[in-house]
Motif scaffolding. Structure first.
Motif, PDB file in Angstrom:
ATOM      1  N   SER A 135       0.939  -1.231   0.276  1.00 18.54           N
ATOM      2  CA  SER A 135      -0.399  -0.034   0.143  1.00 18.54           C
ATOM      3  C   SER A 135       0.347   0.943  -0.319  1.00 18.54           C
ATOM      4  O   SER A 135       0.624   2.361  -0.152  1.00 18.54           O
ATOM      5  CB  SER A 135      -0.745   0.162   0.967  1.00 18.54           C
ATOM      6  OG  SER A 135      -0.107   0.245   2.397  1.00 18.54           O
ATOM      7  N   GLY A 136       1.959   1.178   0.296  1.00 22.17           N
ATOM      8  CA  GLY A 136       3.336   2.009  -0.410  1.00 22.17           C
ATOM      9  C   GLY A 136       3.558   3.308   0.862  1.00 22.17           C
ATOM     10  O   GLY A 136       4.274   3.765   0.722  1.00 22.17           O
ATOM     11  N   ARG A 137       2.628   2.477   2.518  1.00 22.44           N
ATOM     12  CA  ARG A 137       3.270   3.226   3.388  1.00 22.44           C
ATOM     13  C   ARG A 137       4.494   2.969   3.552  1.00 22.44           C
ATOM     14  O   ARG A 137       5.405   1.727   3.423  1.00 22.44           O
ATOM     15  CB  ARG A 137       2.340   2.752   4.471  1.00 22.44           C
ATOM     16  CG  ARG A 137       1.184   2.773   4.129  1.00 22.44           C
ATOM     17  CD  ARG A 137       0.606   4.353   5.470  1.00 22.44           C
ATOM     18  NE  ARG A 137      -0.706   4.485   4.195  1.00 22.44           N
ATOM     19  CZ  ARG A 137      -1.370   5.593   4.788  1.00 22.44           C
ATOM     20  NH1 ARG A 137      -0.821   6.400   5.450  1.00 22.44           N
ATOM     21  NH2 ARG A 137      -2.463   5.786   3.691  1.00 22.44           N
ATOM     22  N   PRO A 138       6.122   3.702   3.958  1.00 20.90           N
ATOM     23  CA  PRO A 138       6.787   3.808   5.090  1.00 20.90           C
ATOM     24  C   PRO A 138       6.381   2.347   5.826  1.00 20.90           C
ATOM     25  O   PRO A 138       5.953   2.221   6.335  1.00 20.90           O
ATOM     26  CB  PRO A 138       7.135   5.209   5.396  1.00 20.90           C
ATOM     27  CG  PRO A 138       5.783   5.993   6.227  1.00 20.90           C
ATOM     28  CD  PRO A 138       4.773   4.980   4.842  1.00 20.90           C
ATOM     29  N   ALA A 139       7.742   1.182   5.724  1.00 21.67           N
ATOM     30  CA  ALA A 139       8.144   0.175   6.534  1.00 21.67           C
ATOM     31  C   ALA A 139       7.668   0.586   8.174  1.00 21.67           C
ATOM     32  O   ALA A 139       8.322   0.908   8.987  1.00 21.67           O
ATOM     33  CB  ALA A 139       8.944  -0.419   6.111  1.00 21.67           C
ATOM     34  N   PRO A 140       6.293  -0.381   8.761  1.00 21.11           N
ATOM     35  CA  PRO A 140       6.301   0.263  10.017  1.00 21.11           C
ATOM     36  C   PRO A 140       6.732  -0.435  11.522  1.00 21.11           C
ATOM     37  O   PRO A 140       7.953  -1.732  10.245  1.00 21.11           O
ATOM     38  CB  PRO A 140       4.518  -0.608   9.926  1.00 21.11           C
ATOM     39  CG  PRO A 140       4.165  -0.229   8.966  1.00 21.11           C
ATOM     40  CD  PRO A 140       5.638  -0.860   8.020  1.00 21.11           C
ATOM     41  N   SER A 141       7.541  -0.425  12.302  1.00 20.09           N
ATOM     42  CA  SER A 141       7.847  -1.533  12.539  1.00 20.09           C
ATOM     43  C   SER A 141       7.181  -2.579  13.463  1.00 20.09           C
ATOM     44  O   SER A 141       5.808  -2.871  13.179  1.00 20.09           O
ATOM     45  CB  SER A 141       7.901  -0.781  14.632  1.00 20.09           C
ATOM     46  OG  SER A 141       7.041  -0.816  14.967  1.00 20.09           O
ATOM     47  N   ARG A 142       7.632  -3.592  13.544  1.00 24.10           N
ATOM     48  CA  ARG A 142       7.309  -5.177  13.914  1.00 24.10           C
ATOM     49  C   ARG A 142       6.258  -5.157  15.448  1.00 24.10           C
ATOM     50  O   ARG A 142       5.557  -5.804  15.803  1.00 24.10           O
ATOM     51  CB  ARG A 142       8.848  -5.751  14.277  1.00 24.10           C
ATOM     52  CG  ARG A 142       8.666  -7.267  13.826  1.00 24.10           C
ATOM     53  CD  ARG A 142       9.221  -8.414  14.939  1.00 24.10           C
ATOM     54  NE  ARG A 142       8.696  -9.892  15.135  1.00 24.10           N
ATOM     55  CZ  ARG A 142       9.127 -10.310  14.104  1.00 24.10           C
ATOM     56  NH1 ARG A 142       9.478 -10.113  13.332  1.00 24.10           N
ATOM     57  NH2 ARG A 142       8.387 -12.184  13.905  1.00 24.10           N
TER      58      ARG A 142
END
Ligand SMILES: Nc1ncnc2c1ncn2[C@@H]1O[C@H](COP(=O)(O)OP(=O)(O)O)[C@@H](O)[C@H]1O
Ligand SMILES: [Mg+2]
Length: 246
Positions: A108-115
């Motif tokens: 979806s193109g969001r910046p990579a979220p944290s675990r």
């Protein structure tokens, strides 16, 4: 002044290539912080309406707008504002819950979220720690739906569309699912769903629309329906069963 609705159909009309008029000038709006349930039998036009918002198909006339953006004019801008949970959630059976969440969130193109953001989303939808590393193919439909909602939560779109999300869920899973939708509604999301479940719709939705053969034949806030026999009301509005005015 009234706020601009998050989702709005205006004169929305769809005639398929083979001539079937699936939607005939329907208009409705879903505000922020509102759940709108579309009821109607098979072939009423519910999926067509949802697919027009998603720009999977183009309208013949009228518009489906998301936060004021016509989905067929500016599809990319419109898509950013919308999360879709389908009837048969399209997740990868050989990926774990966490891998599916990561894959679709990055898609979806969001910046990579944290675990930990992933973990929180899965816990919020009711998927316990022990399920995060399990492959989807071992999941029940209810668990897959929860995973679909976790993906929608990660996308954090202001509008969420669902096509028959509770069909095939057992009563407890259906109840939990509607609870989740309510919590998203309370966060301010605009939620548009189709369903066959008239009782759950009355309980969980803020506005109920009844569709019949491409027409919106009734629309009312669910608080006005308290004490009414939903089954009777539904049957009265479906063609051939009395056809009382809304
Ligand atoms: N791709 C298509 N081509 C032609 N007709 C379609 C197509 N999809 C749906 N229809 C027709 O449009 C009408 C509405 O269908 P649909 O939106 O799927 O209704 P619902 O989701 O309420 O069951 C039905 O008559 C259906 O047969
Ligand atoms: Mg459908």
């Amino acid at each position: 002044m009234a706020e601009r609705p998050m989702l709005e159909a205006e004169g929305l009309t769809k005639r398929y290539e083979d001539g079937v008029l699936a939607l005939d000038h329907i208009s409705f709006a879903v505000q922020k912080g509102e759940v709108y349930a579309m009821l109607g039998g098979n072939g009423a036009g519910k999926t067509t309406a949802i697919n027009l918002f998603l720009n999977f198909i183009e309208p013949t006339e009228g518009e489906a707008r998301i936060d004021g953006i016509a989905s067929h004019r500016e599809p990319l801008k419109a898509k950013e504002k919308i999360a879709f949970v389908s009837e048969n959630v399209m997740l990868y059976p050989n990926f774990t819950a966490l891998q599916n969440l990561d894959y679709f969130t990055r898609l979806s193109g969001r910046p990579a979220p944290s675990r930990s953001a992933y973990r929180d989303a899965l816990l919020r939808v009711g998927l316990g720690e022990e399920a995060h590393g399990k492959r989807l193919k071992g999941f029940s439909k209810g668990m897959r739906q929860k995973c679909g909602i976790a993906i929608a939560i990660m996308k954090n779109a202001p509008a969420i569309l669902l096509d028959e999300p509770t069909s095939g869920l057992d009563p407890q899973a259906g109840f939990e699912f509607m609870g989740l939708l309510k919590s998203l509604r309370d966060e301010g999301k605009a939620i548009l769903m189709s369903t066959h479940d008239i009782f759950r719709a009355k309980e969980a939705a803020d506005v109920i629309g009844i569709m019949d053969r491409g027409h919106l034949v009734m629309q009312r806030p669910s608080r006005d329906l308290a004490g009414l026999d939903m089954e009777k009301l539904y049957m009265q509005h479906i063609a051939g069963h009395g056809g009382l005015a809304a």
